[in-house]
Design a protein around this motif. Structure first.
Motif, short mmCIF file in Angstrom:
data_model
loop_
_atom_site.label_atom_id
_atom_site.label_comp_id
_atom_site.label_asym_id
_atom_site.label_seq_id
_atom_site.Cartn_x
_atom_site.Cartn_y
_atom_site.Cartn_z
N ASP A 144 7.99 -33.26 47.27
CA ASP A 144 8.53 -31.89 47.23
C ASP A 144 7.87 -31.04 48.30
OD1 ASP A 144 10.02 -31.74 44.33
OD2 ASP A 144 8.27 -33.03 44.26
N GLY A 145 6.58 -31.31 48.54
CA GLY A 145 5.87 -30.58 49.58
C GLY A 145 6.45 -30.85 50.96
N VAL A 146 6.77 -32.11 51.22
CA VAL A 146 7.38 -32.46 52.51
C VAL A 146 8.75 -31.80 52.63
CG1 VAL A 146 8.31 -34.37 53.88
CG2 VAL A 146 6.10 -34.62 52.74
N ARG A 147 9.53 -31.81 51.55
CA ARG A 147 10.85 -31.14 51.56
C ARG A 147 10.68 -29.66 51.90
NH1 ARG A 147 15.18 -33.35 52.35
NH2 ARG A 147 16.34 -31.75 51.23
N GLY A 148 9.68 -29.02 51.33
CA GLY A 148 9.43 -27.60 51.58
C GLY A 148 9.12 -27.34 53.05
N MET A 149 8.35 -28.24 53.65
CA MET A 149 8.01 -28.05 55.06
C MET A 149 9.23 -28.32 55.95
SD MET A 149 5.07 -26.89 54.69
CE MET A 149 4.75 -26.55 56.42
N GLN A 150 10.07 -29.27 55.54
CA GLN A 150 11.33 -29.50 56.28
C GLN A 150 12.20 -28.24 56.21
OE1 GLN A 150 12.25 -33.33 54.10
NE2 GLN A 150 13.11 -33.85 56.07
N PHE A 151 12.22 -27.62 55.03
CA PHE A 151 12.99 -26.39 54.85
C PHE A 151 12.48 -25.31 55.81
CE2 PHE A 151 13.05 -22.19 52.75
CZ PHE A 151 14.41 -21.98 52.69
N ILE A 152 11.16 -25.11 55.85
CA ILE A 152 10.59 -24.06 56.73
C ILE A 152 10.95 -24.35 58.19
CG2 ILE A 152 8.41 -23.14 57.65
CD1 ILE A 152 7.22 -23.45 54.82
N GLU A 153 10.72 -25.60 58.62
CA GLU A 153 11.02 -25.98 60.01
C GLU A 153 12.47 -25.64 60.36
OE1 GLU A 153 9.48 -27.83 62.63
OE2 GLU A 153 7.60 -27.35 61.58
N THR A 154 13.39 -26.03 59.46
CA THR A 154 14.81 -25.87 59.76
C THR A 154 15.23 -24.41 59.73
OG1 THR A 154 15.02 -27.95 58.57
CG2 THR A 154 17.05 -26.94 59.30
N MET A 155 14.68 -23.66 58.78
CA MET A 155 15.00 -22.23 58.71
C MET A 155 14.57 -21.51 59.98
SD MET A 155 16.65 -21.41 55.95
CE MET A 155 16.54 -19.65 55.84
N VAL A 156 13.38 -21.84 60.47
CA VAL A 156 12.88 -21.16 61.66
C VAL A 156 13.70 -21.57 62.89
CG1 VAL A 156 10.88 -20.92 63.19
CG2 VAL A 156 10.58 -20.81 60.71
N LYS A 157 14.06 -22.86 62.94
CA LYS A 157 14.85 -23.34 64.09
C LYS A 157 16.23 -22.68 64.11
CE LYS A 157 16.30 -27.70 66.09
NZ LYS A 157 16.66 -29.07 65.72
N ALA A 158 16.86 -22.60 62.93
CA ALA A 158 18.21 -22.04 62.86
C ALA A 158 18.21 -20.52 62.83
CB ALA A 158 18.92 -22.57 61.61
N GLY A 159 17.15 -19.96 62.26
CA GLY A 159 17.17 -18.55 61.88
C GLY A 159 17.18 -17.56 63.02
N TYR A 160 16.71 -17.98 64.20
CA TYR A 160 16.69 -17.04 65.33
C TYR A 160 17.69 -17.44 66.42
CZ TYR A 160 12.39 -15.49 63.08
OH TYR A 160 11.48 -15.02 62.16
N ASP A 161 18.53 -18.44 66.12
CA ASP A 161 19.47 -18.95 67.11
C ASP A 161 20.81 -18.21 66.96
OD1 ASP A 161 21.24 -20.30 68.65
OD2 ASP A 161 20.97 -22.25 67.69
N ASP A 162 21.05 -17.26 67.85
CA ASP A 162 22.26 -16.44 67.74
C ASP A 162 23.45 -17.05 68.48
OD1 ASP A 162 21.45 -14.52 66.09
OD2 ASP A 162 21.25 -12.92 67.58
N THR A 163 23.25 -18.17 69.14
CA THR A 163 24.31 -18.67 70.03
C THR A 163 25.36 -19.48 69.30
OG1 THR A 163 22.96 -20.59 70.50
CG2 THR A 163 22.81 -18.75 72.05
N THR A 164 24.99 -20.17 68.23
CA THR A 164 25.92 -21.16 67.68
C THR A 164 26.68 -20.69 66.45
OG1 THR A 164 24.07 -22.08 66.48
CG2 THR A 164 24.68 -23.18 68.54
N LYS A 165 26.23 -19.64 65.79
CA LYS A 165 26.85 -19.39 64.49
C LYS A 165 27.56 -18.06 64.33
CE LYS A 165 22.55 -17.79 62.43
NZ LYS A 165 21.59 -18.09 63.50
N TRP A 166 27.33 -17.11 65.23
CA TRP A 166 27.93 -15.80 65.02
C TRP A 166 29.23 -15.67 65.81
CZ3 TRP A 166 26.54 -13.34 60.96
CH2 TRP A 166 25.25 -13.48 60.48
N VAL A 167 30.30 -15.34 65.14
CA VAL A 167 31.61 -15.21 65.78
C VAL A 167 32.05 -13.76 65.62
CG1 VAL A 167 34.00 -16.00 65.78
CG2 VAL A 167 32.16 -17.59 65.18
N LYS A 168 32.38 -13.13 66.73
CA LYS A 168 32.74 -11.71 66.69
C LYS A 168 34.16 -11.54 66.14
CE LYS A 168 29.84 -9.87 70.38
NZ LYS A 168 28.75 -9.55 69.46
N PHE A 169 34.45 -10.41 65.50
CA PHE A 169 35.81 -10.06 65.10
C PHE A 169 36.67 -10.00 66.36
CE2 PHE A 169 36.26 -7.78 60.78
CZ PHE A 169 35.50 -8.74 60.17
#
Ligand SMILES: NC(=O)c1ccc[n+]([C@@H]2O[C@H](COP(=O)([O-])OP(=O)(O)OC[C@H]3O[C@@H](n4cnc5c(N)ncnc54)[C@H](O)[C@@H]3O)[C@@H](O)[C@H]2O)c1
Length: 388
Positions: free
Chosen positions: A359-384
């Motif tokens: 569970d600890g390893v899963r938690g660290m995978q979660f943190i890694e992925t959230m930080v990698k995805a969380g500041y990346d504005d290029t791939t997920k935001w689509v304007k109206f």
């Protein structure tokens, strides 16, 4: 076993938060006693704290290194059996690996380590030594949560399709880290907290709760992290869309700037036949919703009769059990497992039900992925569409 398990502690000095909760929880069921500790990075605070906890002078240590070295030399039955590590995240791996190298079992608070690499090293060490590690993901210790997990495992809700988990707190809504709040100071410091702030601190609990109840694994996330309080270096808020390994999807949000909120962790899980809802502020109730029956409110101690709910509660219905008891359930199951193994017996499934190194390893995978995805504005935001 004709004696209590002996516990040492790293962290949990007089002004600390969670160390005291661990001590209350560990002692609740009379299986464990505190025998030694290094309670602070400041030797005089460690001494002062140990005295307050009624420990003899020679079992209050100035550093955790000294503690493991000296305890390892004491005779069996006198030395500690396990250590509880309740320090800031940057001081998890060092004491944990040293404890395991010296033959001590470990209870450690989340997130398990500072980095994913450290967590993987701990996993290898656990496999190599056969020692036991319990990770205090508190919310998996509540009887109603365990009952919810069993309902899902029994297929009562059908195939799980949707998970909504939210964890708003408000205590970091202003820069309390600059106003003497020691818990806020290290949580907002990348050198002591890790790559993430809010997501490491409470997002990991939300992620663990979702995986614990559903028995599913998150495989992908699309996330946004925010820093609302000026000059803060780590996220204090964020949200993610989740994809699970059975095709279910979900939404996770965690915030420490939701002004006015206390600790409003809530999860909703929906399958093909019905859904369930649990809220930490009302922990003895589990709301179950059906497509073809009236809504039910199951209550710990009365209408919640699963073996796991019964095993993990202490008082009759209507006598509230809460946060410290949930911690105590993790300690009790860990202690019962450890005592069974010391007696050469197989622990029951109820005893083995506490979070561990995986569970600890899963938690660290979660943190890694959230930080990698969380500041990346290029791939997920689509304007109206622009209508001009
Ligand atoms: N499971 C939960 O619900 C929960 C809740 C709160 C905190 N936590 C986790 O518990 C840990 C501690 O959090 P906290 O809020 O109690 O922090 P805190 O700042 O209140 O306490 C940390 C303690 O560790 C001590 N310490 C620091 N370095 C040390 C060292 N080298 N040797 C010995 N002691 C040392 C400090 O002196 C202090 O006593 C963190 O990892 C946090 O994420 C978990």
């Amino acid at each position: 076993m004709n004696r209590k398990l002996k516990m040492g502690m790293v962290g949990g000095g007089i002004k600390a938060f969670i160390g005291a909760v661990h001590r209350h929880a560990a002692l609740m069921d009379n299986h464990i006693e505190l025998v030694c500790g290094c309670f602070s990075s400041n030797p005089s605070i460690s001494k002062e704290s140990g005295k307050l906890y009624h420990l003899p002078d020679n079992r209050i240590y100035e550093t955790y290194q000294e503690m493991f070295e000296k305890e390892a030399q004491l005779p069996e039955g006198e030395k500690m059996d396990f250590v509880s590590i309740v320090t800031p995240n940057s001081v998890h791996f060092g004491p944990a690996i040293m404890a395991l190298d010296n033959g001590f079992h470990v209870v450690i608070d989340k997130p398990i380590t500072f980095t994913l690499e450290e967590a993987l090293k701990l996993k290898d060490k656990i496999e190599e030594t056969g020692l036991i590690l319990a990770l205090t993901h508190t919310y998996s210790g509540y009887p109603a949560v365990k009952h919810a997990r069993q309902m899902v495992a029994n297929g009562e809700l059908g195939k799980i399709r949707k998970v909504y988990v939210e964890y708003p707190q408000g205590w970091l809504a202003s820069d309390v880290e600059n106003q003497g709040n020691i818990q806020a100071a290290w949580r907002t410091d990348p050198n002591r907290s890790g790559k993430a702030g809010c997501m490491g601190d409470i997002g990991t609990h939300a992620h663990h709760l979702a995986e614990y109840i559903t028995g599913l694994k998150v495989t992908e996330i699309c996330a946004e992290l925010s820093i609302f309080v000026p000059n803060r270096k780590l996220d204090d808020d964020g949200a993610a869309l989740l994809r699970f390994d059975n095709g279910a999807t979900g939404v996770l949000m965690a915030s420490q700037v939701a002004a006015g909120e206390e600790n409003a962790l809530k999860i909703r899980v929906y399958g093909e036949k019905g859904g369930l809802e649990w809220l930490q502020h009302d922990p003895n109730s589990l709301i179950v919703k059906w497509t073809d029956k009236p809504l039910q409110v199951l209550r710990v101690g009365t209408s919640m009769n699963s073996s796991v709910a019964l095993h993990n509660s202490r008082t009759p219905g209507g006598h509230p059990e809460g946060y410290i008891e949930a911690f105590a359930n993790i300690y009790r199951n860990f202690a019962l497992t450890l005592m069974s193994k010391m007696d050469g017996k197989e622990p029951s499934p109820e005893m083995l039900d506490f979070p561990g190194v995986e569970d600890g390893v899963r938690g660290m995978q979660f943190i890694e992925t959230m930080v990698k995805a969380g500041y990346d504005d290029t791939t997920k935001w689509v304007k109206f569409p622009d209508l001009q």
